[in-house]
Motif scaffolding. Structure first.
Motif, mmCIF file in Angstrom:
data_model
loop_
_atom_site.group_PDB
_atom_site.id
_atom_site.type_symbol
_atom_site.label_atom_id
_atom_site.label_comp_id
_atom_site.label_asym_id
_atom_site.label_seq_id
_atom_site.Cartn_x
_atom_site.Cartn_y
_atom_site.Cartn_z
ATOM 1 N N LEU A 33 0.837 -1.209 0.000
ATOM 2 C CA LEU A 33 0.000 0.000 0.000
ATOM 3 C C LEU A 33 0.867 1.253 0.000
ATOM 4 O O LEU A 33 0.586 2.212 -0.728
ATOM 5 N N VAL B 23 1.400 1.238 -4.095
ATOM 6 C CA VAL B 23 0.165 1.920 -4.495
ATOM 7 C C VAL B 23 0.266 3.433 -4.272
ATOM 8 O O VAL B 23 -0.012 4.223 -5.173
ATOM 9 N N ASN C 91 4.236 4.606 -5.610
ATOM 10 C CA ASN C 91 4.597 4.155 -6.955
ATOM 11 C C ASN C 91 6.087 3.911 -7.149
ATOM 12 O O ASN C 91 6.602 4.068 -8.260
ATOM 13 N N PHE C 92 6.786 3.557 -6.089
ATOM 14 C CA PHE C 92 8.217 3.282 -6.198
ATOM 15 C C PHE C 92 8.497 1.926 -6.831
ATOM 16 O O PHE C 92 9.424 1.752 -7.592
ATOM 17 N N LEU C 93 7.693 0.956 -6.434
ATOM 18 C CA LEU C 93 7.964 -0.437 -6.821
ATOM 19 C C LEU C 93 6.674 -1.078 -7.312
ATOM 20 O O LEU C 93 5.591 -0.622 -6.988
ATOM 21 N N PRO C 94 6.799 -2.150 -8.099
ATOM 22 C CA PRO C 94 5.590 -2.862 -8.549
ATOM 23 C C PRO C 94 4.911 -3.573 -7.379
ATOM 24 O O PRO C 94 5.570 -3.903 -6.390
ATOM 25 N N THR C 95 3.605 -3.815 -7.491
ATOM 26 C CA THR C 95 2.864 -4.422 -6.390
ATOM 27 C C THR C 95 3.140 -5.913 -6.253
ATOM 28 O O THR C 95 3.132 -6.444 -5.161
ATOM 29 N N ASN D 259 4.594 -1.408 -15.514
ATOM 30 C CA ASN D 259 5.067 -1.345 -14.140
ATOM 31 C C ASN D 259 5.552 0.054 -13.863
ATOM 32 O O ASN D 259 6.152 0.732 -14.678
ATOM 33 N N GLN D 260 5.236 0.497 -12.646
ATOM 34 C CA GLN D 260 5.413 1.901 -12.311
ATOM 35 C C GLN D 260 6.750 2.140 -11.635
ATOM 36 O O GLN D 260 6.847 2.873 -10.684
ATOM 37 N N SER D 261 7.769 1.494 -12.056
ATOM 38 C CA SER D 261 9.024 1.644 -11.350
ATOM 39 C C SER D 261 9.812 2.800 -11.935
ATOM 40 O O SER D 261 9.568 3.237 -13.040
ATOM 41 N N GLY D 262 10.775 3.232 -11.131
ATOM 42 C CA GLY D 262 11.592 4.403 -11.405
ATOM 43 C C GLY D 262 11.796 4.793 -12.869
ATOM 44 O O GLY D 262 11.747 5.969 -13.191
ATOM 45 N N ASN E 63 -4.719 -4.086 -5.842
ATOM 46 C CA ASN E 63 -3.481 -3.302 -5.829
ATOM 47 C C ASN E 63 -2.908 -3.156 -7.240
ATOM 48 O O ASN E 63 -2.447 -2.091 -7.631
ATOM 49 N N GLN E 64 -2.912 -4.253 -7.976
ATOM 50 C CA GLN E 64 -2.386 -4.199 -9.347
ATOM 51 C C GLN E 64 -3.177 -3.202 -10.187
ATOM 52 O O GLN E 64 -2.614 -2.441 -10.966
ATOM 53 N N VAL F 177 -5.095 -0.615 -9.115
ATOM 54 C CA VAL F 177 -4.983 0.764 -8.636
ATOM 55 C C VAL F 177 -3.620 1.360 -9.011
ATOM 56 O O VAL F 177 -3.503 2.542 -9.307
ATOM 57 N N SER F 178 -2.587 0.526 -9.040
ATOM 58 C CA SER F 178 -1.278 1.075 -9.389
ATOM 59 C C SER F 178 -1.017 1.001 -10.898
ATOM 60 O O SER F 178 0.088 1.254 -11.349
ATOM 61 N N GLU G 8 -1.041 -1.559 -13.069
ATOM 62 C CA GLU G 8 -0.326 -2.690 -13.660
ATOM 63 C C GLU G 8 -1.240 -3.592 -14.476
ATOM 64 O O GLU G 8 -0.779 -4.434 -15.228
ATOM 65 N N ARG H 13 -12.163 1.473 -2.536
ATOM 66 C CA ARG H 13 -10.766 1.736 -2.860
ATOM 67 C C ARG H 13 -10.591 1.944 -4.379
ATOM 68 O O ARG H 13 -9.813 2.774 -4.826
#
Lengths: 328, 549
Positions: A155, A159, A162-166, B49-52, B274-275, B277-278, B280, B294
């Protein structure tokens, strides 16, 4: 008794334990409620269809025949066929092993990187704020349930920030290393991003445990005569602490690390479920949901055997490096 | 293991595959370049994927690079193999329906439409003629022939065809054979008698495969490769993890808007949310009510719910006391406040029901209302039944249906409010409970139980026959008048007359109250705002229906 005989004896013991695991796991199927056919056939299946499925799967055979068949299969590496998909259980199970081992090793690495420095600091600054912080951390780490920590980390770091994938594991360590050798680091970065949160989740309890162990071991060693002797010889304090005292502290710590690796492989089930990590844990849970017994049994046997194997190896290594151990 | 099962995966074949796979992996591992890696990464396939390293704008992850429209769907479980005729499972269905199609189809509301057949006609009471469309090709490039269609239907209904005893044979109930029509681009589907259901069944079941493709492959290959006529073709399949597709440019309709599609799975509902909402994934299934807020409170996602084809009910055995009494059974229906259960327990992701058949199905009776909540009436009926003071126990599975345990607890709570009945809940393992319900012997069944039933054929008979007719697969009731109505409906080719008979059967079921009528379950999805998609009532997810907003 020689070292070689000790090894042989321990290996034979290991084999007996594995046989015991296999038997218990096999019998589990008959003591658990829920007929596997109910999960394979549709609810309105005709009795004839159910009968045919039972015959196909060999479920109509007497118990001892099924047991002997199963044992004979295992000896040739055959764990049977998935009830649901009809594919070879062994293939599917061993395809999952790398992911679980990666996670267990990564969790161990996380634990070592954090716990040993923390334990040392805590011991050398006893009753100072750093010590209180470290002991509080380890108390919290031991009392926090895995699944809760995992969900919270996701979370916050996935979420919200947004640093890392879930979740998930898009690439394994071996192919990622392959790309790295060929000059492409993207794979290993992706792998690291995906494994970070599960590894921290799984490693936290372990970190807390080893921190406490290091702290008490270090305190013990620092109070011993040889430390005073080293100090009185005029050795610098850093050398006394890190070369002599820490080295002796680490012997039991390494034993515990080895033994815990087995626990991590088995204990990864919940962490894997939270992170949709494609390891043995997720496979066990999915298979339990569908009563896919060949897969459940195979996974449990692999987990149990790896535990026995790691224990045996650690014992042997310990006996080898520590001359005080008597082989009996 | 018997020979039959083993033959599905011959040892030699497996060793070949394993060796090949190991070699491929080794080569990929040593000579990888960034292009190859891209197919492995979610950044490349639109999983986003929301990585750096992601510098693109949020919520637009699928459109990176060359403007490709990539979509990801996350289910609870992956498939049970890729043979479309060798499974009975919704998750597998969804994975395969992107690749394989039937001769007939349904629109999102459940109405029958054309598919690979451009024309269908009930030529005789026991014969349906399907006229096939021109210009349909398999992903292998070969054209669809009447032989392929006949072979596929026969492979399902006839154990001797295609070396497969398909578990779907009863989904094409009554159909005995399909044969190509001489000199025409048509196939005749033959039933063992009058079969008013045939067209409806063909619209829900019966995926078409290529005869030569199936015959030249072993079961293991059919389960790990695919060759259909559908809008998407298989590009990468990692068993248990994910399946990737690309759109089929030669599709007989307009090619899909979605360029590449990925379906993967996460068993935990919070992981799926979670996937989503972020960013993915784009669609997640089975969102539990507690996760709804949520999803809705996130700017880029929303909850999409649609009434499903699944009805939840409490069966009562007609042959044991106190449920043998009509008054007692009716009393149980009056005792519960169904509207409140639907709004409070199910957060309105359900509709109350008053008959076994759901709205929109052939045979639904629009004149029947759910039983009203009336405690006094219920108590009085219990007195009349002579079973005042009865103690009853509701057997319910846990976690199988949306809020199943909570529904059971609410039902029991309401019944306990009656002054003259005591009720309790018995939580059961689904497999064990279902096992007791399906032995074929009514005496093995619990006296009172909660269970759900999905009916993808949109026809009352597919619920009434297995659940309520004497000797039905899950029936705990027997009523001669009801059986007669069903027999008559089964032998009636006239659609209007049949509808009338089915409606009468529903009225009778309502009045005789063999069930406590509960709710129609909804399918609840979470969807990303970067796609335009409407959920379907038959629990399927067709990526062909997804477009860019």
């Amino acid at each position: 008794m020689s070292f070689a005989r000790f090894i042989i004896k321990r290996s034979l013991q290991g084999i007996f334990v594995v046989w015991g695991v296999v038997t218990v796991v096999f019998l589990l199927r008959f003591s658990t409620p829920g007929d596997p056919i109910t999960f394979i056939a549709p609810l309105d299946a005709s009795p004839a269809l159910r009968q045919r499925i039972a015959e196909e799967l060999g479920l109509n055979q007497p118990l001892y025949v099924q047991y002997l068949d199963y044992l004979a299969g295992l000896l040739t590496g055959d764990m049977g066929y998935s009830y649901i998909s009809g594919t070879e259980a062994a293939t599917r199970i061993f395809a999952r092993v790398p992911a679980t081992v990666e996670l267990a090793v990564a969790a161990t690495v996380v634990a070592i990187l954090i716990s040993i420095p923390l334990g040392v600091i805590s011991a050398t600054r006893r009753h100072e704020p750093a010590d209180y912080a470290a002991t509080t951390f380890s108390l919290a780490g031991i009392s926090t349930p895995n699944f809760w920590l995992g969900i919270m980390l996701v979370l916050v770091f996935a979420v919200q920030l947004n640093f890392l994938p879930t979740s998930r594991r898009p690439i394994g360590f071996t192919p990622a290393m392959g790309y790295l050798v060929a000059g492409n680091p993207a794979g290993i970065i992706l792998w690291l991003q995906h494994i970070t949160l599960p590894a921290i989740t799984l490693g936290t309890y372990f970190t807390a445990l080893v921190t406490r162990l290091t702290r008490s071991g270090m305190l013990d060693e620092l109070g011993k005569g040889y430390v005073d002797a080293a100090r009185s010889k005029g050795l610098p304090e850093t050398l006394v602490r890190y070369k002599h005292a820490l080295r002796n502290t680490l012997i039991p710590v390494i034993t515990v690390l080895g033994l815990q690796l087995g626990t991590l492989i088995g204990g990864a089930v919940i962490t894997e479920a939270v992170f949709a990590w494609p390891g043995l844990g997720t496979l066990v849970i999915n298979s339990i949901n569908t009563r896919d017994w060949p897969l459940i049994q195979g996974c449990l046997i692999v987990i149990g055997s790896s535990f026995v194997f790691v224990n045996t190896v650690v014992d042997a290594l310990y006996a080898y490096v520590n001359p005080q151990v008597v082989y009996d | 293991m018997t020979e039959d099962r083993q033959s599905r995966v011959s040892r030699r074949r497996y060793l070949q595959l394993a060796g090949g796979a190991a070699a491929t992996a080794a080569v990929a591992g040593c000579s990888g370049n960034s292009d190859e890696l891209d197919t492995e990464t979610p950044t490349g396939d639109g999983g986003g994927n929301q990585s750096g390293d992601d510098t693109g704008s949020g919520g637009d992850q699928g459109n990176q690079g060359d403007g490709e429209f990539a979509v990801t769907i996350t289910q609870g479980q992956m498939d049970a193999g890729l043979d479309p005729h060798d499974h009975r499972e919704t998750n597998t269905d969804i994975i395969l329906m992107q690749i394989y199609e039937g001769t007939l189809n349904r629109n999102p509301d459940g109405q029958v439409t054309e598919g690979l057949a451009e024309n269908y006609d009930q030529a005789e009471p026991n014969r349906v003629r399907l006229t096939l469309r021109e210009g349909v090709t398999f992903h292998s490039g070969d054209e669809l022939t009447p032989e392929d269609v006949a072979f596929s239907i026969n492979r399902i209904v006839n154990e001797d065809v295609g070396d497969l005893a398909s578990p779907q044979s009863d989904q094409l109930a009554g159909i005995t054979e399909a044969r190509p029509v001489d000199g025409e681009r048509a196939v005749d589907v033959i039933s063992d008698g009058v079969n008013p259901m045939a067209i409806g069944l063909l619209a829900s079941y019966g995926d078409i495969m290529q005869k030569s493709w199936v015959e030249s492959r072993g079961s293991n290959e059919i389960n790990s490769d695919a060759n259909g006529t559908g809008p998407f073709q298989l590009s990468n399949y990692v068993q248990d993890e994910r399946i990737e597709y690309t759109k089929y440019e030669e599709y007989w309709r307009e090619p899909a808007e979605v360029d590449t599609l990925t379906i993967n799975a996460a068993a935990e509902s919070s992981t799926r949310v979670n996937q989503l909402v972020s960013g993915e994934t784009d669609i997640v299934e089975n969102v539990p009510p507690q996760e709804v807020s949520r999803i809705n409170s996130n700017d880029n996602t929303s909850v999409e719910a649609v009434p499903s084809t699944r009805v939840i009910y409490n069966g009562m055995r007609y042959d044991v006391e106190p449920f043998s009494s009509l008054q007692f059974r009716q009393a149980m229906n009056y005792a519960i406040d169904l509207e409140t259960i639907v709004s409070e327990v199910l957060a309105d992701f359900s509709d109350p029901t008053g008959q076994p058949t759901l709205e929109g199905f052939v045979g639904y009776n629009p004149d029947i209302d759910p039983y009203p909540y009336d405690v006094e009436q219920a108590e009085q009926l219990v007195e009349e039944s002579g079973f005042a003071g009865a103690t009853i126990e509701l057997h319910t599975p846990v976690g199988r249906y949306l809020k199943d345990l909570e529904i059971a607890q609410a039902v029991v709570g309401y019944i306990n409010e009656l002054s003259n009945v005591d009720a309790s809940v018995n939580q059961r393992d689904f497999g064990e409970l279902a096992g007791q319900l399906t032995t074929g012997n009514i005496e093995d069944m619990p006296h009172w139980y909660l269970i759900g039933w999905g009916n993808m054929a949109f026809d009352a008979s597919q619920t009434l026959i297995p659940l309520l007719s004497t000797g039905g697969a899950l029936s705990s009731w027997s009523n001669e008048e009801f059986d007669n109505l069903m027999n008559e409906a089964g032998g009636t080719a006239d659609a209007e007359q049949r509808e009338q008979l089915l409606q009468e059967a529903n009225q009778l079921a309502h009045d005789e109250a063999p069930w406590i009528f509960l709710n129609r379950q909804y399918s609840v999805y979470g969807a990303s705002s970067r796609i335009d998609w409407q959920p379907r009532r038959d629990e399927s997810i067709k990526a062909y229906e997804i477009s860019q907003p």
